[in-house]
Motif scaffolding. Structure first.
Motif, PDB file in Angstrom:
ATOM      1  N   GLN A 174      52.252 162.401 136.917  1.00 52.67           N
ATOM      2  CA  GLN A 174      52.408 163.843 136.971  1.00 52.67           C
ATOM      3  C   GLN A 174      52.387 164.406 135.562  1.00 52.67           C
ATOM      4  O   GLN A 174      53.007 163.846 134.657  1.00 52.67           O
ATOM      5  N   LEU A 175      51.661 165.502 135.378  1.00 54.02           N
ATOM      6  CA  LEU A 175      51.650 166.223 134.121  1.00 54.02           C
ATOM      7  C   LEU A 175      52.397 167.528 134.309  1.00 54.02           C
ATOM      8  O   LEU A 175      52.071 168.310 135.201  1.00 54.02           O
ATOM      9  N   VAL A 176      53.384 167.765 133.463  1.00 50.62           N
ATOM     10  CA  VAL A 176      54.180 168.978 133.530  1.00 50.62           C
ATOM     11  C   VAL A 176      54.023 169.732 132.227  1.00 50.62           C
ATOM     12  O   VAL A 176      54.346 169.215 131.158  1.00 50.62           O
ATOM     13  N   GLU A 177      53.533 170.957 132.328  1.00 48.69           N
ATOM     14  CA  GLU A 177      53.310 171.783 131.160  1.00 48.69           C
ATOM     15  C   GLU A 177      54.475 172.730 130.935  1.00 48.69           C
ATOM     16  O   GLU A 177      55.140 173.170 131.882  1.00 48.69           O
TER      17      GLU A 177
ATOM     18  N   CYS B 128      52.684 169.073 127.190  1.00 45.16           N
ATOM     19  CA  CYS B 128      52.184 168.464 128.418  1.00 45.16           C
ATOM     20  C   CYS B 128      52.789 167.076 128.519  1.00 45.16           C
ATOM     21  O   CYS B 128      52.355 166.154 127.823  1.00 45.16           O
TER      22      CYS B 128
ATOM     23  N   ALA C 224      53.569 163.696 130.423  1.00 43.09           N
ATOM     24  CA  ALA C 224      53.078 162.816 131.470  1.00 43.09           C
ATOM     25  C   ALA C 224      54.156 161.824 131.863  1.00 43.09           C
ATOM     26  O   ALA C 224      54.825 161.242 131.004  1.00 43.09           O
TER      27      ALA C 224
ATOM     28  N   THR D 107      53.515 162.545 125.703  1.00 40.23           N
ATOM     29  CA  THR D 107      53.484 163.993 125.697  1.00 40.23           C
ATOM     30  C   THR D 107      52.419 164.494 124.736  1.00 40.23           C
ATOM     31  O   THR D 107      52.325 164.030 123.599  1.00 40.23           O
TER      32      THR D 107
ATOM     33  N   TYR E 112      45.659 174.836 130.780  1.00 44.36           N
ATOM     34  CA  TYR E 112      45.807 173.642 131.587  1.00 44.36           C
ATOM     35  C   TYR E 112      45.626 172.399 130.731  1.00 44.36           C
ATOM     36  O   TYR E 112      44.693 172.316 129.938  1.00 44.36           O
ATOM     37  N   CYS E 113      46.495 171.443 130.926  1.00 46.66           N
ATOM     38  CA  CYS E 113      46.390 170.149 130.277  1.00 46.66           C
ATOM     39  C   CYS E 113      45.685 169.176 131.213  1.00 46.66           C
ATOM     40  O   CYS E 113      45.985 169.123 132.409  1.00 46.66           O
TER      41      CYS E 113
ATOM     42  N   TRP F  95      45.756 166.614 136.042  1.00 43.37           N
ATOM     43  CA  TRP F  95      45.864 167.993 135.570  1.00 43.37           C
ATOM     44  C   TRP F  95      47.306 168.464 135.586  1.00 43.37           C
ATOM     45  O   TRP F  95      48.071 168.148 136.505  1.00 43.37           O
ATOM     46  N   GLY F  96      47.672 169.231 134.573  1.00 46.75           N
ATOM     47  CA  GLY F  96      48.925 169.944 134.607  1.00 46.75           C
ATOM     48  C   GLY F  96      48.837 171.161 135.501  1.00 46.75           C
ATOM     49  O   GLY F  96      47.762 171.529 135.992  1.00 46.75           O
ATOM     50  N   GLN F  97      49.973 171.787 135.720  1.00 50.70           N
ATOM     51  CA  GLN F  97      50.028 172.902 136.662  1.00 50.70           C
ATOM     52  C   GLN F  97      49.555 174.220 136.065  1.00 50.70           C
ATOM     53  O   GLN F  97      49.355 175.191 136.802  1.00 50.70           O
TER      54      GLN F  97
END
Length: 119
Positions: free
Chosen positions: A3-6, A22, A24, A77, A94-95, A109-111
Motif C-alpha cells: 500500500q502507498l499512502v500519500e 509517499c 510504502a 518512503t 499521485y505517487c 499507486w498512492g491515493q
C-alpha cells in the motif's frame, strides 16, 4: 500486498513550498522506480518527477529547478520537495512505485493528495 499512502498536500501561496510523502508498506524487497504524477484541473495526468533506483532522476521541464524527488530506502518512503510553487502546480499529485516483492515486480499507486497554490 503493498500500500502507498500519500501525505503532505495542502494549500500554499505562490512562491511557497510543500513536501509530499509517499510511504510504502507491505512485503517489499526493493523499490525500483518512483514517479510522481499530477493531474491539474481539466487536464491529463502527467509525470513530473521520477527516480530510477541506482540510475537517475528526471523532471518535467515545468518543474525543473523547483522540485526534487528523493527516497528514504530504510523507511520505504519517497518524497517530492516542491519549492517556488506556482499556481500552475495546482492539482492532485499521485505517487507511483514499481516494487519487487514476493510476487515479483509490481506497480502501485498512492491515493493522491491535493495541492493548491494560490496567487
Amino acid at each position: 500486498q503493498v500500500q502507498l499512502v500519500e501525505s503532505g498536500g495542502g494549500l500554499a501561496q505562490a512562491g511557497g513550498s510543500l513536501r509530499l510523502s509517499c510511504a510504502a508498506s507491505g512485503s517489499i524487497f526493493s523499490i525500483e522506480t518512483m514517479v510522481w504524477y499530477r493531474q491539474a484541473p481539466a487536464s491529463q495526468r502527467e509525470s513530473v518527477a521520477r527516480f530510477i533506483s541506482g540510475i537517475s532522476t528526471s523532471y518535467a521541464d515545468s518543474v525543473k529547478g523547483r522540485f526534487t524527488i528523493s527516497r528514504d530506502g530504510a523507511a520505504n518512503t519517497g518524497y517530492l520537495q516542491m519549492n517556488s510553487l506556482k499556481p500552475e502546480d495546482t492539482g492532485v499529485y499521485y505517487c507511483n512505485m514499481k516494487i519487487f516483492g514476493p510476487t515479483g515486480l509490481r506497480e502501485y499507486w498512492g491515493q493522491g493528495t491535493q495541492v493548491t497554490v494560490s496567487s
